[in-house]
Design a protein around this motif. Structure first.
Motif, PDB file in Angstrom:
ATOM      1  N   ASP A  27       1.342  -1.055  -0.058  1.00  0.00           N
ATOM      2  CA  ASP A  27      -0.008   0.096  -0.309  1.00  0.00           C
ATOM      3  C   ASP A  27       0.738   1.163  -0.033  1.00  0.00           C
ATOM      4  O   ASP A  27       1.527   1.336   0.916  1.00  0.00           O
ATOM      5  CB  ASP A  27      -0.636  -0.339   1.115  1.00  0.00           C
ATOM      6  N   PRO A  28       1.235   1.793  -1.155  1.00  0.00           N
ATOM      7  CA  PRO A  28       2.052   2.855  -1.387  1.00  0.00           C
ATOM      8  C   PRO A  28       1.153   4.146   0.158  1.00  0.00           C
ATOM      9  O   PRO A  28       2.834   5.237   0.228  1.00  0.00           O
ATOM     10  CB  PRO A  28       1.381   3.730  -2.786  1.00  0.00           C
ATOM     11  N   THR A  68      -7.545   5.465   0.896  1.00  0.00           N
ATOM     12  CA  THR A  68      -7.204   5.207  -0.121  1.00  0.00           C
ATOM     13  C   THR A  68      -7.154   7.178  -0.233  1.00  0.00           C
ATOM     14  O   THR A  68      -6.268   7.232  -1.532  1.00  0.00           O
ATOM     15  CB  THR A  68      -8.400   6.155  -1.313  1.00  0.00           C
ATOM     16  N   TRP A  98      -3.745   7.250  -4.117  1.00  0.00           N
ATOM     17  CA  TRP A  98      -3.595   6.421  -4.706  1.00  0.00           C
ATOM     18  C   TRP A  98      -5.027   5.967  -5.001  1.00  0.00           C
ATOM     19  O   TRP A  98      -5.662   6.012  -4.808  1.00  0.00           O
ATOM     20  CB  TRP A  98      -3.001   5.095  -3.211  1.00  0.00           C
ATOM     21  N   MET A 109      -0.017   7.535  -7.441  1.00  0.00           N
ATOM     22  CA  MET A 109      -0.227   8.395  -6.153  1.00  0.00           C
ATOM     23  C   MET A 109      -0.150   9.667  -6.518  1.00  0.00           C
ATOM     24  O   MET A 109       0.824  10.219  -7.529  1.00  0.00           O
ATOM     25  CB  MET A 109       0.921   8.069  -5.500  1.00  0.00           C
TER      26      MET A 109
END
Length: 165
Positions: free
Chosen positions: A13-14, A34, A53, A60
């Motif tokens: 998960d960035p 998000t 995201w 991103m």
């Protein structure tokens, strides 16, 4: 070149990397699945920055509000100022939203095929947004509230310093 999927963290998960960078700097923040919103202290004001995201785009997205609204009578001038400023930016760009005259800074990082993002990259994005806001907020202030021309606003904000004081 073929990607080795064994080395990719497809579940990454960035926003976790952004959160790590934010925690390391001790910035106030809020997060959901998000998006992540942060307040970064600055010289002129706190910078309100949010990350989103976008998995469908593998991107991103960063957006930072200058919390300035352009009056309708200065809208064309603000758009010209944004154009002149954007010509000189290496990362990201400014926009004036036609809907309400808001001035924002935007940037995105492409993360194709499950490629990860690290906290250093997130810190770099935060730094780019803060630097752009710090450096260029006065130009927009000169134009909108100071009644300066586009050329005067650009000149006041885009000078390069040399040496040390």
């Amino acid at each position: 070149m073929e990607l080795n999927h064994d080395t990719l963290n497809l579940e990454a998960d960035p926003l976790e990397s952004v959160e790590q960078a934010v925690i390391a700097e001790q910035y106030a923040y809020e997060r959901d699945d998000t998006e992540l919103h942060i307040a970064v202290p600055g010289s002129w004001r706190d910078h309100q920055i949010w990350f989103a995201w976008r998995p469908e785009l593998d991107a991103m997205h960063l957006c930072a509000s200058l919390e300035l609204k352009v009056p309708e009578k200065r809208f064309r001038d603000a758009c010209e100022l944004v154009n002149r400023i954007n010509e000189r930016l290496y990362l990201g760009h400014f926009e004036v939203w036609s809907e309400d005259g808001s001035i924002i800074f935007r940037h995105a990082l492409s993360l194709p095929g499950g490629e990860g993002m690290n906290a250093a990259q997130a810190a770099g994005l935060i730094g780019a947004a803060k630097e752009a806001g710090e450096r260029l907020y006065p130009a927009f202030q000169y134009l909108i509230w100071g009644g300066k021309s586009v050329s005067e606003a650009v000149s006041a904000a885009m000078f390069e310093t040399a040496g040390e004081a």
